[in-house]
Design a protein around this motif. Structure first.
Motif, PDB file in Angstrom:
ATOM      1  N   THR A 250       0.858  -1.183   0.000  1.00 52.14           N
ATOM      2  CA  THR A 250       0.000   0.000   0.000  1.00 52.14           C
ATOM      3  C   THR A 250       0.891   1.228   0.000  1.00 52.14           C
TER       4      THR A 250
ATOM      5  N   ARG B 273     -10.420  -6.138   8.679  1.00 46.81           N
ATOM      6  CA  ARG B 273     -10.327  -4.909   7.894  1.00 46.81           C
ATOM      7  C   ARG B 273      -9.727  -3.795   8.734  1.00 46.81           C
TER       8      ARG B 273
ATOM      9  N   THR C 171      -9.490  -2.798  -1.204  1.00 48.09           N
ATOM     10  CA  THR C 171      -8.054  -2.574  -1.271  1.00 48.09           C
ATOM     11  C   THR C 171      -7.646  -1.730  -2.463  1.00 48.09           C
TER      12      THR C 171
ATOM     13  N   THR D 214     -10.922  -1.538  11.810  1.00 53.62           N
ATOM     14  CA  THR D 214     -12.259  -1.015  11.551  1.00 53.62           C
ATOM     15  C   THR D 214     -13.354  -2.075  11.696  1.00 53.62           C
TER      16      THR D 214
ATOM     17  N   TRP E 116      -2.892   4.455   8.995  1.00 54.50           N
ATOM     18  CA  TRP E 116      -3.033   5.825   9.490  1.00 54.50           C
ATOM     19  C   TRP E 116      -2.087   6.723   8.693  1.00 54.50           C
TER      20      TRP E 116
ATOM     21  N   SER F 160      -5.251   4.456   3.675  1.00 49.01           N
ATOM     22  CA  SER F 160      -5.459   3.376   2.711  1.00 49.01           C
ATOM     23  C   SER F 160      -6.115   2.166   3.375  1.00 49.01           C
ATOM     24  N   PRO F 161      -7.068   1.504   2.697  1.00 52.83           N
ATOM     25  CA  PRO F 161      -7.738   0.326   3.272  1.00 52.83           C
ATOM     26  C   PRO F 161      -6.883  -0.928   3.157  1.00 52.83           C
TER      27      PRO F 161
ATOM     28  N   THR G 134     -14.009   6.261   8.204  1.00 54.82           N
ATOM     29  CA  THR G 134     -12.742   5.524   8.106  1.00 54.82           C
ATOM     30  C   THR G 134     -11.985   5.871   6.835  1.00 54.82           C
ATOM     31  N   ARG G 135     -12.673   6.445   5.846  1.00 52.40           N
ATOM     32  CA  ARG G 135     -11.996   6.857   4.615  1.00 52.40           C
ATOM     33  C   ARG G 135     -10.995   7.969   4.891  1.00 52.40           C
TER      34      ARG G 135
ATOM     35  N   ARG H 177      -7.346   0.254   8.408  1.00 48.91           N
ATOM     36  CA  ARG H 177      -6.892   1.395   7.615  1.00 48.91           C
ATOM     37  C   ARG H 177      -5.497   1.804   8.081  1.00 48.91           C
TER      38      ARG H 177
ATOM     39  N   GLU I  84     -15.340  -0.747   2.258  1.00 46.21           N
ATOM     40  CA  GLU I  84     -13.970  -1.229   2.279  1.00 46.21           C
ATOM     41  C   GLU I  84     -13.577  -1.767   0.921  1.00 46.21           C
TER      42      GLU I  84
END
Length: 407
Positions: free
Chosen positions: A136, A286, A228, A197, A290, A156-157, A151-152, A288, A226
């Motif tokens: 990522t 799942r 990727t 999450t 930071w 990045s998920p 959470t968006r 994210r 969610e």
């Protein structure tokens, strides 16, 4: 006995001897028979002899073996009784059988011999991770916790998919499987790293794992869809590009490794029981990345490598059931977006000083050239005097002409 579903057959080794004792001599035993009771959990498959003698056995409710007529004195016989294990289940803790010798000859000490086999069942499982290494990136600008709504806004998920399969019969009420996580939730200074999450368990039904201690979605952010992969518009809207008129990209340094074992990351330990599974289950974790932490502390890193692990274990109060633990490590490779590193803006005073210094240098050079006469132009009078001087130059007479004039 250590038993697992891979074991398909069991054998029982039986030794029969007709040996003398201290008080009595050995005599031939006529119509000697061996009777073996069949456990309910086993099925008779066959018999083999090791002594070279031909011994026939038949099975009905019990196994009846004809040892010979007669079974001679000082004779020995070894039999291997083969059983199929199709009836052994996780509930089987002990297998018992009884051996009884008989003969029409006179012998009063032929007592039944009990045989007991304690069973320790080993549960065979498969524990896999769909992607052990995930890639990522991070970019954009720093966003504070108070400004985050969903959470968006975090980063990045990430989605880790674990699969568990039991090879054999389901555990039922005998126990349950549990996944223990060591999750790198923050860097060593306490800033967020991998923000959990949601944890979804899909077995016979779908459920969520919610460990105690508010580990999942600590900030109660609204869950975004969610995935990727993100499209370009989403990336630009969530992480706007930094703008500057004069920018210099900072030089990247060495990779950074964040994990619990080197104490470069802070980890949370929590468990997710797989209570709604039969023989297989899927666990989706799942999270994210930071983004703000990476921008603040690791913008100059060549790469940030984050590691964690998950362990599958058996939780049961039955001492006769056990399972070998399985551990899977996962890695997240985080790279800065190319050309999106934190730019260095040249201060305005440096630009002003450089401009003034350039003007002064140009003036000094011009002054030196002027002193050297580089910029001096000749006047018209001087030019005309030079021309007239050229015009008055006469050709000198030759030696012959001069002698002629003298005479």
């Amino acid at each position: 006995m250590e038993f697992s579903s891979n074991i398909k057959k069991l054998v029982m080794l039986v030794n029969v001897t007709n040996s003398p004792t201290e008080s009595e001599a050995a005599e031939d035993a006529h119509q000697a028979m061996l009777n073996i009771s069949i456990p309910q959990t086993l099925k008779y498959s066959g018999v083999r002899t090791q002594s070279g003698t031909d011994i026939e056995c038949s099975a009905n409710e019990t196994i009846l073996c004809d040892l010979g007529n007669p079974f001679k004195s000082d004779q020995k016989a070894s039999l291997i009784i083969i059983f199929e294990t199709s009836g052994i289940t996780l509930f089987t803790e002990q297998i018992t059988s009884q051996l009884q010798l008989s003969t029409i000859s006179e012998q009063t000490d032929l007592l039944p011999v009990p045989v007991t086999l304690n069973v320790k069942n080993t549960v065979l499982t498969m524990f896999s991770l769909e992607k052990q290494v995930m890639d990522t990136s991070f970019s954009g600008s720093v966003i504070g916790e108070s400004a985050m709504n969903s959470t968006r806004d975090v980063g990045s998920p990430l989605e880790f998919v674990f699969r568990v399969q039991v090879l054999g019969e389901p555990l039922g009420d005998l126990g349950r499987l549990v996944i223990d996580f060591e999750w790198p939730f923050a860097v060593s200074n306490g800033k967020w790293l991998l923000y959990l999450t949601e944890i979804v368990i899909r077995g016979q039904s779908e459920s969520h794992c919610v460990p105690p201690g508010k580990i999942v979605n600590y900030l109660n952010l609204t869950l975004s869809k969610e995935g990727t992969k993100r499209n370009k518009r989403e990336v630009e809207s969530v992480y706007p590009h930094a703008e500057a008129s004069v920018t210099v990209l900072t030089t990247r340094k060495v990779p950074q490794f964040l994990d619990c074992w080197r104490q470069t990351a802070l980890c949370q330990s929590f468990s997710c029981p797989l209570s709604n599974m039969s023989t297989q289950v899927e666990v989706r974790v799942r999270a994210r990345l930071w983004n703000s932490t990476l921008l603040e502390d690791y913008a100059k890193a060549l790469r940030v490598e984050v590691k964690g692990k998950a362990t599958l274990r058996l939780l049961t109060d039955k001492p006769a059931i056990k399972m070998e633990n399985h551990t899977r490590e996962f890695t997240v490779n985080v790279d800065p977006v190319l050309g999106e590193e934190k730019p260095y803006e040249v201060p305005l005073w440096i630009i002003i000083v450089a401009a003034v210094a350039g003007i002064l240098l140009l003036g000094i050079i011009s002054l030196i050239l002027w002193k050297c006469g580089f910029f001096r132009r000749a006047s018209r009078r001087e030019m005309y005097e030079a021309k007239s001087q050229k015009a008055e130059i006469k050709i000198q007479p030759s030696e012959t002409e001069r002698l002629t004039e003298e005479f």
